[in-house]
Design a protein around this motif. Sequence first.
Motif, mmCIF file in Angstrom:
data_model
loop_
_atom_site.group_PDB
_atom_site.id
_atom_site.type_symbol
_atom_site.label_atom_id
_atom_site.label_comp_id
_atom_site.label_asym_id
_atom_site.label_seq_id
_atom_site.Cartn_x
_atom_site.Cartn_y
_atom_site.Cartn_z
ATOM 1 N N GLU A 194 -46.662 71.843 -21.068
ATOM 2 C CA GLU A 194 -46.642 70.470 -20.546
ATOM 3 C C GLU A 194 -46.048 69.510 -21.572
ATOM 4 O OE1 GLU A 194 -50.705 69.600 -19.518
ATOM 5 O OE2 GLU A 194 -50.682 70.935 -17.761
ATOM 6 N N GLN A 195 -46.466 69.637 -22.836
ATOM 7 C CA GLN A 195 -45.971 68.725 -23.871
ATOM 8 C C GLN A 195 -44.494 68.989 -24.175
ATOM 9 O OE1 GLN A 195 -48.676 66.873 -23.155
ATOM 10 N NE2 GLN A 195 -48.195 65.966 -25.123
ATOM 11 N N ASP A 196 -44.080 70.247 -24.125
ATOM 12 C CA ASP A 196 -42.660 70.566 -24.318
ATOM 13 C C ASP A 196 -41.815 69.948 -23.200
ATOM 14 O OD1 ASP A 196 -43.216 71.970 -26.632
ATOM 15 O OD2 ASP A 196 -42.985 73.960 -25.719
ATOM 16 N N ALA A 197 -42.339 69.999 -21.978
ATOM 17 C CA ALA A 197 -41.619 69.391 -20.845
ATOM 18 C C ALA A 197 -41.504 67.883 -21.041
ATOM 19 C CB ALA A 197 -42.331 69.704 -19.529
ATOM 20 N N LYS A 198 -42.550 67.257 -21.541
ATOM 21 C CA LYS A 198 -42.503 65.816 -21.804
ATOM 22 C C LYS A 198 -41.486 65.498 -22.906
ATOM 23 C CE LYS A 198 -47.268 64.878 -20.422
ATOM 24 N NZ LYS A 198 -48.604 64.467 -20.898
ATOM 25 N N ALA A 199 -41.422 66.336 -23.929
ATOM 26 C CA ALA A 199 -40.462 66.128 -25.017
ATOM 27 C C ALA A 199 -39.027 66.283 -24.503
ATOM 28 C CB ALA A 199 -40.733 67.102 -26.164
ATOM 29 N N ARG A 200 -38.805 67.273 -23.639
ATOM 30 C CA ARG A 200 -37.462 67.447 -23.058
ATOM 31 C C ARG A 200 -37.095 66.257 -22.183
ATOM 32 N NH1 ARG A 200 -39.426 72.586 -22.603
ATOM 33 N NH2 ARG A 200 -39.911 72.317 -20.397
ATOM 34 N N ALA A 201 -38.065 65.761 -21.410
ATOM 35 C CA ALA A 201 -37.813 64.589 -20.561
ATOM 36 C C ALA A 201 -37.477 63.377 -21.418
ATOM 37 C CB ALA A 201 -39.025 64.304 -19.674
ATOM 38 N N LEU A 202 -38.140 63.244 -22.558
ATOM 39 C CA LEU A 202 -37.850 62.137 -23.462
ATOM 40 C C LEU A 202 -36.444 62.268 -24.050
ATOM 41 C CD1 LEU A 202 -38.989 59.571 -24.736
ATOM 42 C CD2 LEU A 202 -39.903 60.996 -26.583
ATOM 43 N N ALA A 203 -36.053 63.481 -24.407
ATOM 44 C CA ALA A 203 -34.691 63.706 -24.916
ATOM 45 C C ALA A 203 -33.667 63.395 -23.825
ATOM 46 C CB ALA A 203 -34.537 65.145 -25.405
ATOM 47 N N ASP A 204 -33.960 63.795 -22.597
ATOM 48 C CA ASP A 204 -33.071 63.475 -21.473
ATOM 49 C C ASP A 204 -32.977 61.962 -21.276
ATOM 50 O OD1 ASP A 204 -32.718 66.179 -21.036
ATOM 51 O OD2 ASP A 204 -34.054 66.269 -19.286
ATOM 52 N N LEU A 205 -34.093 61.291 -21.426
ATOM 53 C CA LEU A 205 -34.132 59.842 -21.273
ATOM 54 C C LEU A 205 -33.278 59.164 -22.335
ATOM 55 C CD1 LEU A 205 -35.447 57.595 -19.591
ATOM 56 C CD2 LEU A 205 -37.332 57.606 -21.230
ATOM 57 N N GLN A 206 -33.335 59.677 -23.567
ATOM 58 C CA GLN A 206 -32.508 59.115 -24.636
ATOM 59 C C GLN A 206 -31.029 59.329 -24.328
ATOM 60 O OE1 GLN A 206 -33.279 60.451 -28.640
ATOM 61 N NE2 GLN A 206 -32.335 58.613 -29.461
ATOM 62 N N GLU A 207 -30.702 60.501 -23.830
ATOM 63 C CA GLU A 207 -29.321 60.787 -23.453
ATOM 64 C C GLU A 207 -28.867 59.856 -22.320
ATOM 65 O OE1 GLU A 207 -27.170 64.668 -21.740
ATOM 66 O OE2 GLU A 207 -28.401 65.022 -23.520
ATOM 67 N N GLU A 208 -29.741 59.634 -21.343
ATOM 68 C CA GLU A 208 -29.424 58.722 -20.241
ATOM 69 C C GLU A 208 -29.249 57.295 -20.748
ATOM 70 O OE1 GLU A 208 -31.932 58.865 -16.765
ATOM 71 O OE2 GLU A 208 -32.120 61.040 -16.935
ATOM 72 N N ALA A 209 -30.073 56.890 -21.714
ATOM 73 C CA ALA A 209 -29.964 55.541 -22.274
ATOM 74 C C ALA A 209 -28.619 55.367 -22.973
ATOM 75 C CB ALA A 209 -31.109 55.272 -23.241
ATOM 76 N N ARG A 210 -28.186 56.378 -23.702
ATOM 77 C CA ARG A 210 -26.874 56.308 -24.371
ATOM 78 C C ARG A 210 -25.753 56.239 -23.331
ATOM 79 N NH1 ARG A 210 -26.670 56.985 -29.763
ATOM 80 N NH2 ARG A 210 -28.605 57.609 -30.770
ATOM 81 N N ALA A 211 -25.876 57.008 -22.272
ATOM 82 C CA ALA A 211 -24.859 56.969 -21.217
ATOM 83 C C ALA A 211 -24.848 55.596 -20.541
ATOM 84 C CB ALA A 211 -25.109 58.068 -20.188
ATOM 85 N N THR A 212 -26.018 55.033 -20.301
ATOM 86 C CA THR A 212 -26.109 53.692 -19.723
ATOM 87 C C THR A 212 -25.452 52.682 -20.649
ATOM 88 O OG1 THR A 212 -28.132 54.195 -18.515
ATOM 89 C CG2 THR A 212 -27.729 51.872 -18.998
ATOM 90 N N PHE A 213 -25.725 52.807 -21.937
ATOM 91 C CA PHE A 213 -25.129 51.900 -22.920
ATOM 92 C C PHE A 213 -23.604 51.983 -22.869
ATOM 93 C CE2 PHE A 213 -23.490 50.973 -27.160
ATOM 94 C CZ PHE A 213 -24.019 49.710 -27.381
ATOM 95 N N VAL A 214 -23.084 53.190 -22.916
ATOM 96 C CA VAL A 214 -21.623 53.372 -22.890
ATOM 97 C C VAL A 214 -21.033 52.810 -21.601
ATOM 98 C CG1 VAL A 214 -19.779 55.106 -22.771
ATOM 99 C CG2 VAL A 214 -21.601 55.328 -24.473
ATOM 100 N N ARG A 215 -21.682 53.077 -20.483
ATOM 101 C CA ARG A 215 -21.200 52.576 -19.188
ATOM 102 C C ARG A 215 -21.185 51.048 -19.171
ATOM 103 N NH1 ARG A 215 -24.327 55.457 -16.527
ATOM 104 N NH2 ARG A 215 -26.023 54.000 -16.212
ATOM 105 N N ARG A 216 -22.218 50.428 -19.713
ATOM 106 C CA ARG A 216 -22.318 48.970 -19.678
ATOM 107 C C ARG A 216 -21.373 48.292 -20.672
ATOM 108 N NH1 ARG A 216 -26.840 46.413 -17.816
ATOM 109 N NH2 ARG A 216 -25.484 44.605 -17.923
#
Length: 179
Positions: free
Chosen positions: A95-117
């Motif tokens: 469960e905690q590993d899944a949360k850590a992966r989701a957080l890493a995905d979220l960081q990647e999405e934030a960077r993509a959002t930043f680049v897009r904006r």
Amino acid sequence: MGAAISAALPVRAQEIQGVAVVDQERMFRQSVFGARLLSQIDARGDTLAAENREIEASLTAEERELTDARAELDPAEFRERARIFDERVRRLRAEQDAKARALADLQEEARATFVRRVSPILSEMMGEIGADVLLDRRIVLTARAGVDITDRAIARIDAALPEGGEGAGDATAEPGTAR
């Protein structure tokens, strides 16, 4: 053939009127918009780290209790309790590993959002300064002073996206949800 390639190189280089450089990481971290996204992700990371510490402390105490009770328990009962404990540890770890992966995905999405904006802002800046190419500072070995436009880009991003701007999205939203 070699002479033809050599003759073509200067012509190709002349096609590029200007090259500008930005430190993409610094732009992300130091712009108001990027810093806000990172702050939200860091808060989620801090929450996850605190949760992990709580779970670790709980499991350590539970393991100590199980170890202390071993001498008093029937071997079959001890094995059963140990099996249940191990299953719980594996489940919590997954469960905690899944949360850590989701957080890493979220960081990647934030960077993509930043680049897009910020891409339209950077494109506009390139037009203003006559640059045909914008490179990340990490891939440039050397450049003349003035080629790095990071400080100007951060100022422009902050002016165009104060506090992240309308519809900036929420980096704390679960990955894959609407932004």
